[in-house]
Design a protein around this motif. Sequence first.
Motif, PDB file in Angstrom:
ATOM      1  N   MET A 273      42.448  32.130  46.607  1.00 25.41           N
ATOM      2  CA  MET A 273      42.308  31.174  45.521  1.00 25.41           C
ATOM      3  C   MET A 273      41.273  31.731  44.538  1.00 25.41           C
ATOM      4  N   HIS A 274      41.743  32.221  43.406  1.00 26.04           N
ATOM      5  CA  HIS A 274      40.847  32.799  42.402  1.00 26.04           C
ATOM      6  C   HIS A 274      40.339  31.697  41.467  1.00 26.04           C
ATOM      7  N   ILE A 275      39.041  31.699  41.236  1.00 30.27           N
ATOM      8  CA  ILE A 275      38.401  30.677  40.407  1.00 30.27           C
ATOM      9  C   ILE A 275      37.568  31.364  39.329  1.00 30.27           C
ATOM     10  N   VAL A 276      37.809  30.991  38.070  1.00 29.06           N
ATOM     11  CA  VAL A 276      36.999  31.484  36.958  1.00 29.06           C
ATOM     12  C   VAL A 276      36.354  30.273  36.292  1.00 29.06           C
ATOM     13  N   ARG A 277      35.062  30.184  36.398  1.00 29.57           N
ATOM     14  CA  ARG A 277      34.341  29.017  35.903  1.00 29.57           C
ATOM     15  C   ARG A 277      34.391  28.907  34.383  1.00 29.57           C
ATOM     16  N   ALA A 278      34.151  27.702  33.899  1.00 32.85           N
ATOM     17  CA  ALA A 278      34.092  27.454  32.454  1.00 32.85           C
ATOM     18  C   ALA A 278      33.039  28.351  31.816  1.00 32.85           C
ATOM     19  N   LYS A 279      33.385  28.909  30.662  1.00 36.97           N
ATOM     20  CA  LYS A 279      32.478  29.752  29.874  1.00 36.97           C
ATOM     21  C   LYS A 279      32.044  31.023  30.619  1.00 36.97           C
ATOM     22  N   HIS A 280      32.834  31.426  31.600  1.00 39.09           N
ATOM     23  CA  HIS A 280      32.559  32.715  32.249  1.00 39.09           C
ATOM     24  C   HIS A 280      33.184  33.791  31.355  1.00 39.09           C
ATOM     25  N   LEU A 281      32.367  34.530  30.665  1.00 35.59           N
ATOM     26  CA  LEU A 281      32.845  35.395  29.588  1.00 35.59           C
ATOM     27  C   LEU A 281      32.953  36.864  29.968  1.00 35.59           C
ATOM     28  N   LYS A 282      32.878  37.150  31.248  1.00 36.47           N
ATOM     29  CA  LYS A 282      33.047  38.525  31.711  1.00 36.47           C
ATOM     30  C   LYS A 282      34.429  38.683  32.331  1.00 36.47           C
ATOM     31  N   GLY A 283      35.192  39.666  31.844  1.00 37.58           N
ATOM     32  CA  GLY A 283      36.523  39.906  32.386  1.00 37.58           C
ATOM     33  C   GLY A 283      36.504  40.981  33.458  1.00 37.58           C
ATOM     34  N   GLN A 284      37.575  41.049  34.228  1.00 40.13           N
ATOM     35  CA  GLN A 284      37.728  42.107  35.226  1.00 40.13           C
ATOM     36  C   GLN A 284      38.066  43.425  34.540  1.00 40.13           C
ATOM     37  N   PHE A 285      37.910  44.521  35.257  1.00 40.95           N
ATOM     38  CA  PHE A 285      38.415  45.807  34.780  1.00 40.95           C
ATOM     39  C   PHE A 285      39.872  45.958  35.205  1.00 40.95           C
ATOM     40  N   TYR A 286      40.609  46.773  34.467  1.00 38.23           N
ATOM     41  CA  TYR A 286      41.997  47.041  34.821  1.00 38.23           C
ATOM     42  C   TYR A 286      42.068  47.672  36.220  1.00 38.23           C
ATOM     43  N   HIS A 287      43.016  47.190  37.019  1.00 35.69           N
ATOM     44  CA  HIS A 287      43.216  47.745  38.350  1.00 35.69           C
ATOM     45  C   HIS A 287      44.632  47.455  38.821  1.00 35.69           C
ATOM     46  N   ALA A 288      45.044  48.133  39.863  1.00 36.12           N
ATOM     47  CA  ALA A 288      46.286  47.830  40.576  1.00 36.12           C
ATOM     48  C   ALA A 288      45.885  47.451  41.991  1.00 36.12           C
ATOM     49  N   ASP A 289      46.604  46.515  42.602  1.00 38.73           N
ATOM     50  CA  ASP A 289      46.179  45.974  43.895  1.00 38.73           C
ATOM     51  C   ASP A 289      46.628  46.825  45.075  1.00 38.73           C
ATOM     52  N   SER A 290      46.394  48.127  44.983  1.00 37.53           N
ATOM     53  CA  SER A 290      46.731  48.997  46.110  1.00 37.53           C
ATOM     54  C   SER A 290      46.220  50.393  45.825  1.00 37.53           C
ATOM     55  N   VAL A 291      46.162  51.194  46.869  1.00 38.26           N
ATOM     56  CA  VAL A 291      46.006  52.630  46.686  1.00 38.26           C
ATOM     57  C   VAL A 291      47.379  53.175  46.296  1.00 38.26           C
TER      58      VAL A 291
ATOM     59  N   ASN B 245      37.015  33.287  30.432  1.00 43.74           N
ATOM     60  CA  ASN B 245      37.412  31.895  30.228  1.00 43.74           C
ATOM     61  C   ASN B 245      36.511  31.289  29.152  1.00 43.74           C
ATOM     62  N   HIS B 246      37.066  31.067  27.971  1.00 43.63           N
ATOM     63  CA  HIS B 246      36.278  30.563  26.843  1.00 43.63           C
ATOM     64  C   HIS B 246      36.273  29.033  26.756  1.00 43.63           C
ATOM     65  N   THR B 247      36.918  28.365  27.701  1.00 45.98           N
ATOM     66  CA  THR B 247      37.035  26.913  27.625  1.00 45.98           C
ATOM     67  C   THR B 247      35.937  26.220  28.436  1.00 45.98           C
ATOM     68  N   ASP B 248      35.950  24.896  28.374  1.00 42.67           N
ATOM     69  CA  ASP B 248      34.987  24.091  29.126  1.00 42.67           C
ATOM     70  C   ASP B 248      35.521  23.690  30.496  1.00 42.67           C
ATOM     71  N   ASP B 249      36.687  24.218  30.869  1.00 46.58           N
ATOM     72  CA  ASP B 249      37.315  23.877  32.146  1.00 46.58           C
ATOM     73  C   ASP B 249      37.419  25.097  33.050  1.00 46.58           C
ATOM     74  N   THR B 250      37.280  24.869  34.348  1.00 47.72           N
ATOM     75  CA  THR B 250      37.438  25.941  35.321  1.00 47.72           C
ATOM     76  C   THR B 250      38.916  26.307  35.453  1.00 47.72           C
ATOM     77  N   ARG B 251      39.184  27.614  35.561  1.00 44.00           N
ATOM     78  CA  ARG B 251      40.572  28.076  35.728  1.00 44.00           C
ATOM     79  C   ARG B 251      40.816  28.426  37.200  1.00 44.00           C
ATOM     80  N   TYR B 252      41.945  27.947  37.719  1.00 47.24           N
ATOM     81  CA  TYR B 252      42.344  28.224  39.088  1.00 47.24           C
ATOM     82  C   TYR B 252      43.689  28.957  39.081  1.00 47.24           C
TER      83      TYR B 252
END
Length: 262
Positions: A87-105, A180-187
């Motif tokens: 369950m991935h959670i990105v809090r409101a106003k969390h302004l740091k993004g992930q780096f590009y990746h692929a989910d495997s070797v 996440n630039h909004t005031d709501d948490t993203r799930y």
Amino acid sequence: MSSVDKKHLLTAKQMADFAVNGFLKLDEIVPQELNEAAYKEQREFQGNGSTYWNESSIIREIFDLPQVKGAIQSFVGQYPIYDHSFMHIVRAKHLKGQFYHADSVIDTRPFGFDIQAFYFSHDAPDEMGPTLVLPGSHLRKVSNGSIARYKNIVGQKRMVSKAGSIGFLHHGIWHCAQPNHTDDTRYVFKLRLRPGQEQRSLFNTDDYNSPEVRDVFKKAYHPWCGDEARVNQIQTAKFWRYLCGDDKVDTSFEGVLTRMGQ
């Protein structure tokens, strides 16, 4: 997993879109009452994201819906193997993004793949930072974070979604979470499944060689590929042969696979 009626399997055009882009988003396929129940539960959930699948009867009910099971069966068969979930959670106003990746070797399977389902229980507009994907990158094999130095690649696309949508991603696609630039948490709930059988002819193969399907491959151009766009298109045509179980069908440009004696 019990088999589903053929009407719930993905169509040839849907699977062709997946073959070309490496992901397929099915919009609003989960009933709103289940979305509301899941969203409430996610907001109240205090456990570890990796245990949510085992602790939530609601999320398992969602993935047991015929239309969801049909998509999963089309990708990985009637007997998928659980790999992991989160369950991935990105809090409101969390302004740091992930780096590009692929989910495997780097995966040694020529064309076999795991499928990753991303379920949105609530609306995820662009400003909320839904997962960013690079269409067509799934057949460009890389090891996990080896592509972290790349940023803002031409043709990238955020999976903007309405509540009840599920994005199905090839495990090799390049992707990353966004600010996440909004005031709501993203799930977003992610479930990864491995195939329990060979992944050939698992979808509704009616019309797999139709003009409508061929048209999908004619438009299979990704600008980020540059001079290697045709190389990528040939790989896509080979992938299609694998998916539909026909080693002679040729959706490559100018029938180049046939011309090369393949």
